[in-house]
Write a protein that holds these residues in place. Structure first.
Motif, mmCIF file in Angstrom:
data_model
loop_
_atom_site.group_PDB
_atom_site.id
_atom_site.type_symbol
_atom_site.label_atom_id
_atom_site.label_comp_id
_atom_site.label_asym_id
_atom_site.label_seq_id
_atom_site.Cartn_x
_atom_site.Cartn_y
_atom_site.Cartn_z
ATOM 1 N N GLN A 151 -8.180 0.510 -3.018
ATOM 2 C CA GLN A 151 -8.046 1.392 -4.180
ATOM 3 C C GLN A 151 -9.246 2.333 -4.301
ATOM 4 O OE1 GLN A 151 -6.255 2.602 -6.387
ATOM 5 N NE2 GLN A 151 -7.403 2.992 -8.261
ATOM 6 N N SER A 170 -4.787 -0.411 -12.172
ATOM 7 C CA SER A 170 -6.222 -0.472 -11.923
ATOM 8 C C SER A 170 -6.953 -1.135 -13.091
ATOM 9 C CB SER A 170 -6.767 0.948 -11.696
ATOM 10 O OG SER A 170 -8.155 0.913 -11.452
ATOM 11 N N GLU A 172 2.864 4.363 -1.377
ATOM 12 C CA GLU A 172 2.571 5.125 -2.589
ATOM 13 C C GLU A 172 3.809 5.727 -3.235
ATOM 14 O OE1 GLU A 172 -0.743 7.775 -2.319
ATOM 15 O OE2 GLU A 172 -1.931 6.400 -1.104
ATOM 16 N N HIS A 209 -7.207 5.335 -3.854
ATOM 17 C CA HIS A 209 -6.693 5.547 -5.212
ATOM 18 C C HIS A 209 -5.167 5.407 -5.269
ATOM 19 C CE1 HIS A 209 -10.731 6.956 -6.132
ATOM 20 N NE2 HIS A 209 -10.655 7.784 -5.112
ATOM 21 N N ASN A 210 -4.685 4.332 -4.701
ATOM 22 C CA ASN A 210 -3.235 4.129 -4.606
ATOM 23 C C ASN A 210 -2.625 3.459 -5.826
ATOM 24 O OD1 ASN A 210 -4.712 1.739 -3.700
ATOM 25 N ND2 ASN A 210 -2.692 0.858 -3.261
ATOM 26 N N LEU A 211 -3.455 2.826 -6.679
ATOM 27 C CA LEU A 211 -2.922 2.117 -7.842
ATOM 28 C C LEU A 211 -2.689 3.071 -9.008
ATOM 29 C CD1 LEU A 211 -5.172 -1.088 -7.960
ATOM 30 C CD2 LEU A 211 -2.918 -0.844 -6.916
ATOM 31 N N GLN A 247 4.768 1.468 -6.359
ATOM 32 C CA GLN A 247 3.661 1.492 -7.318
ATOM 33 C C GLN A 247 4.005 0.741 -8.600
ATOM 34 O OE1 GLN A 247 2.528 5.694 -7.691
ATOM 35 N NE2 GLN A 247 0.673 5.224 -6.548
ATOM 36 N N LYS A 261 0.800 -1.224 0.000
ATOM 37 C CA LYS A 261 0.000 0.000 0.000
ATOM 38 C C LYS A 261 0.838 1.283 0.000
ATOM 39 C CE LYS A 261 -3.972 -2.169 2.258
ATOM 40 N NZ LYS A 261 -3.491 -3.557 2.158
#
Length: 434
Positions: free
Chosen positions: A196, A207, A156, A200-202, A161, A154
């Motif tokens: 997500q 995604s 960022e 909105h971490n992806l 990523q 998780k």
């Protein structure tokens, strides 16, 4: 005369054997940049079974480190996965078999297990899989377990990523038809999706391929439908992904006027993968889903309108998906009205440049809708609602003379999707008897 990108790549590859480690790394980075410049045909001409065999020999003779080989193979695999290259080359190479043996042997170790090596080799095997070879049950279980562990990260920062993106991209390469027990992935995937949706971490690519992985799993397990649609909100989320992808493509430029390469082209290929996944989802599902499917129909219609003039393959895929959805009880009839599908198909069947396949799909779409309305009457659907939907549909068709346009095709001979000519059946009775 300037060398082509494929000639430059082959020349650099042949020079690897005689280089020291520093020079090798520099050449590999240059080769990776060249891969990003290739189009599909160039890629297929370079990455043959022979090339993978040469990489294997160089590793055995210690003229190429496994780490550097993996670095190059990961770049090849990412291109391969993003553009859906179907030519088999890695699968038939000894390199593939050696990688699979190393993965299984490394996993069996009770101590000093090299987890980073396991993850890298799992990603290579999946990214280069080409969607046409089933993985063994043992290998599949190992790959999913380790790649989900990466996908669950998780943090960022950009490095993490990128790791997550590559892991999800690799997972999306597991064949649509390959049975993947939900016990291997469902809880982890739900955690990834829920996180997500909130944070909105992806990355956008991660995604998109996450949803492609999920939709491919529906092919073999209907029990996942309720979880994906009503818990994970598949229709809503995929509609948003498709809408964002569509904004990144210059639909006004004809395909023949641009080279088949680059980030925009990659996005167009991902759109086609989504449409392909939608077709099978609508075709195989038998349940009637929620209002979020209006958003999905709207996003498909948006791509249909955008691709109409210059991107025929994408346009035909959109029509095919809408026609298939209309024939199944996956999407409510109101969704086709509210989502703009009825308007879009009506527009198509009166265009002067209408071809046989679009005429066929358009007419079948309307016949499916009309038959659905009749079936819903038999199923004792709420009568007032059914009549309102029917009235809205017929009024829309009558306003601009579309009903006459459809009648004009009755008993005409058109070419079907199966490359044979068929007679369009009489549809007057469907209108008359409502």
């Amino acid at each position: 005369m300037e060398m082509s990108v494929t000639e430059k790549f082959k020349e650099l590859f042949n020079e690897l054997e005689g280089c020291d480690e520093v020079d090798q790394k520099q050449k590999i980075e240059e080769m990776k940049r060249m891969i990003d410049e290739m189009n599909e045909k160039e890629f297929e001409s370079v990455f043959t079974t022979e090339l993978f065999e040469n990489i294997h020999k160089m590793i055995i003779l210690k003229k190429f480190s496994l780490k550097d080989a993996i670095s190059l193979l990961m770049c090849i695999g990412s291109f391969n996965a993003s553009f859906i290259i179907l030519k088999s080359s890695f699968e038939s190479s000894s390199l593939r078999h050696i990688f699979e043996i190393i993965i299984i042997d490394e996993e069996k170790k009770k101590e000093r297990k090299n987890e980073r090596l396991l993850i890298d080799l799992c990603e290579c095997c999946l990214l280069l899989n080409n969607y046409n070879v089933d993985l063994s049950k043992d290998l599949l279980g190992i790959c999913i377990r380790y790649l989900l562990k990466v996908a669950l990260k998780k943090e960022e920062d950009k490095e993490t990523q990128k790791e997550v993106e590559t892991a999800i991209l690799a997972l999306s390469c597991i064949r649509k038809l390959q049975k993947v027990p939900k016990e291997l992935f469902l809880n982890e995937i739900k955690e990834i999706v829920f996180y997500q949706q909130e944070h909105h971490n992806l990355t956008p690519l991660a995604s998109r391929f996450l949803w492609l992985f999920l939709m491919d799993r529906l092919d073999n397990d209907e029990s996942l439908e309720d979880v994906f649609v009503n818990e994970l909100h598949l229709a809503r989320e995929v509609a948003r992904e498709l809408e964002e992808l569509s904004k990144c493509v210059d639909w006004t430029r004809k395909e023949k006027e641009k080279e088949n390469r680059g980030k925009e082209v990659k996005k167009k290929f991902i759109i086609r993968r989504f449409l392909y996944a939608f077709f099978f989802f609508f075709f195989s599902s038998s349940k009637l889903w929620n209002e979020e499917f209006i958003e999905l129909i709207m996003s498909i219609v948006q791509v249909l309108r955008a691709s109409r003039d210059n991107h025929k393959e994408t346009f035909e895929s959109c029509i095919n998906v809408i026609e298939t959805a209309a024939g199944k009880k996956v999407v409510k009839i109101e969704a086709f009205l509210k989502g703009g599908a009825v308007d879009a198909v009506l527009e198509e069947i009166q265009r002067p440049t209408l071809d046989d396949k679009i005429a066929y799909n358009g007419l079948i779409f309307f016949m499916n809708v009309l038959y659905r309305l009749k079936d819903e009457e038999k199923d004792e659907m709420e009568e007032a609602k059914r009549k309102a939907t029917k009235m809205e549909l017929f009024e829309k068709m009558e306003e601009e003379g579309y009903e006459d346009c459809i009648f004009g095709f009755c008993n005409c001979k058109v070419e079907s999707l199966f490359d044979e000519y068929i007679f369009v059946p009489n549809v007057e009775r469907l209108f008359v008897h409502y």
